[in-house]
Motif scaffolding. Structure first.
Motif, PDB file in Angstrom:
ATOM      1  N   ARG A 127       0.822  -1.216   0.000  1.00 53.21           N
ATOM      2  CA  ARG A 127       0.000   0.000   0.000  1.00 53.21           C
ATOM      3  C   ARG A 127       0.853   1.262   0.000  1.00 53.21           C
ATOM      4  N   VAL A 159       2.358   1.748  -3.510  1.00 51.97           N
ATOM      5  CA  VAL A 159       1.376   2.257  -4.472  1.00 51.97           C
ATOM      6  C   VAL A 159       1.095   3.732  -4.213  1.00 51.97           C
ATOM      7  N   GLU A 160       0.955   4.089  -2.947  1.00 54.97           N
ATOM      8  CA  GLU A 160       0.714   5.494  -2.615  1.00 54.97           C
ATOM      9  C   GLU A 160       1.886   6.368  -3.053  1.00 54.97           C
ATOM     10  N   TYR A 211       4.084   5.744  -5.495  1.00 53.32           N
ATOM     11  CA  TYR A 211       4.106   5.826  -6.957  1.00 53.32           C
ATOM     12  C   TYR A 211       3.010   6.760  -7.473  1.00 53.32           C
ATOM     13  N   ARG A 212       1.806   6.562  -7.006  1.00 55.72           N
ATOM     14  CA  ARG A 212       0.681   7.380  -7.511  1.00 55.72           C
ATOM     15  C   ARG A 212       0.863   8.852  -7.182  1.00 55.72           C
ATOM     16  N   SER A 213       1.295   9.152  -5.980  1.00 58.11           N
ATOM     17  CA  SER A 213       1.469  10.562  -5.610  1.00 58.11           C
ATOM     18  C   SER A 213       2.610  11.191  -6.399  1.00 58.11           C
ATOM     19  N   ALA A 254       3.727  10.207  -9.411  1.00 60.22           N
ATOM     20  CA  ALA A 254       3.295  10.309 -10.813  1.00 60.22           C
ATOM     21  C   ALA A 254       2.302  11.439 -11.019  1.00 60.22           C
ATOM     22  N   ALA A 255       1.505  11.723  -9.992  1.00 60.36           N
ATOM     23  CA  ALA A 255       0.516  12.802 -10.084  1.00 60.36           C
ATOM     24  C   ALA A 255       1.125  14.171  -9.767  1.00 60.36           C
TER      25      ALA A 255
END
Length: 96
Positions: A14, A17-18, A20-22, A24-25
């Motif tokens: 988790r 993923v958090e 990577y997503r943050s 990438a955003a």
């Protein structure tokens, strides 16, 4: 980055993923502190003993990592202590 290949998401999926997503955003307010918390563990991904470290972290968080197969050997006691301490610190910070 378009993607990320790493071993530590097996131990702390988790949080990975958090991160990577943050990142990438472009949400650096989330990504940078999370990266700093995970950095002591992620540094193991660049060492010869990375498989042993990841498997130990998996065991610490309750996922079965198990022993490595030869020719890999067990971590030295000081390496094991460092991985265990960094993993426990990440878990205490709420990272999973």
């Amino acid at each position: 980055a378009k993607g990320w290949v790493a071993g530590y998401p097996n131990a702390l999926p988790r949080a990975a993923v958090e991160l990577y997503r943050s990142a990438a955003a472009g949400d650096l307010d989330t990504a940078v502190p999370l990266y700093r918390q995970l950095h002591p563990l992620h540094r193991w991904d660049s060492k010869v003993e990375f498989v042993q470290a990841i498997k130990l972290s998996m065991d610490v968080v309750g996922r079965h990592g198990g022993p490595c197969r030869p020719p890999r050997v067990a971590l030295l006691p000081e390496q094991e202590a460092a991985v265990r301490a960094a993993t426990e610190k990440a878990v205490a910070a709420g990272l999973r």
